[in-house]
Enzyme design. Sequence first.
Site: not given
Length: 345
Positions: A53, A233, A235, A237-238, A240, A242-243
Amino acid sequence: MQYRQLPGTDLNVSALCLGTMTFGEQNSEADAHAQLDAAVAGGINFVDTAEMYPVPANGNTQGRTEEYVGSWLEKQPRDQIVLATKVAGPNRGMAWIRGGPQFTAAQIEQACNDSLRRLRTDYIDLYQVHWPARAVPMFGNSLYDPADEKPDTPSVHEQLEALTRLVQAGKVRHLGVSNETAWGVAEWGRVADAHGLPRVRSIQNVYNLINRAFESGLVEACHREQVALLVYSPLAFGLLSGKYITGDDRDGRMTRFPQFGVRYRKPFVDEAVAAYAALAREHGLTPAQLALAFVRSRWFVATTIIGATTMAQLAENIGSSEIVISAELEAGIEKLYRQYQSPAL
């Protein structure tokens, strides 16, 4: 905040774990420390990182995440933080890590020593194999092909012997795997028992509303082998959160690093995400709260790894720990699952 003991260990971990893969890329060292402080204040005692990372992997930034965690960790009561990190293996093309990471005994030892130095600690609570050395489908691929196997791949026995030496030296307390298969979970257990070596105690795999593959073969393997699931994960990768539906995605990972979003750009993903977001709002929740509460509520999940780039996102994610999935909401989730299954598989 709930706490759960990882089987076969004395590690009592919070139901939410702070993921750190944005530290050093999307988040500065000050941001990282602020997130870590907020996580602890919210009851989180579990921090997950990795030698490769931040993401996306880059030779100029590799190891920076562990450094940021380490500069914070040295100022904390060490015995109150459960620290997890990972050793990178072959097949990912990262030549800047030890000339190309492998799971040889020498490389595993060097990786651990390097992580200890960056993390500014004498021991790692949970040391994880980041992905199998074997050629297995992962990161959006779903088909196994034996033709992809390489003859010089270190065996599970070789890897476990090297990891055992780290445990015996007091550098590592417990062992885990990540991105592993049902066969792999069983094999790690078989080899450990056959040779009197430490058992793997956790598996870190993807699991979320649009990828529920874990519920088939892996859930039984982990239950019978007593291997705890650490979900990454949650969400997707984001997605979920909703953005990407609302357009509030200017600094989202799918926007900044589209190459990493390929695994989620599949038929029916967008439809499923919109449907789950609508369901969340019907029940007075944000899409992220629903997605995180769903994962946390599954009987086979030990902890859910959350990641954020802003303090507002982090606060929302931590707040999800108080949400209870009602019978009505559960029924709504299952209705959508029957319709969409796992489109991001």
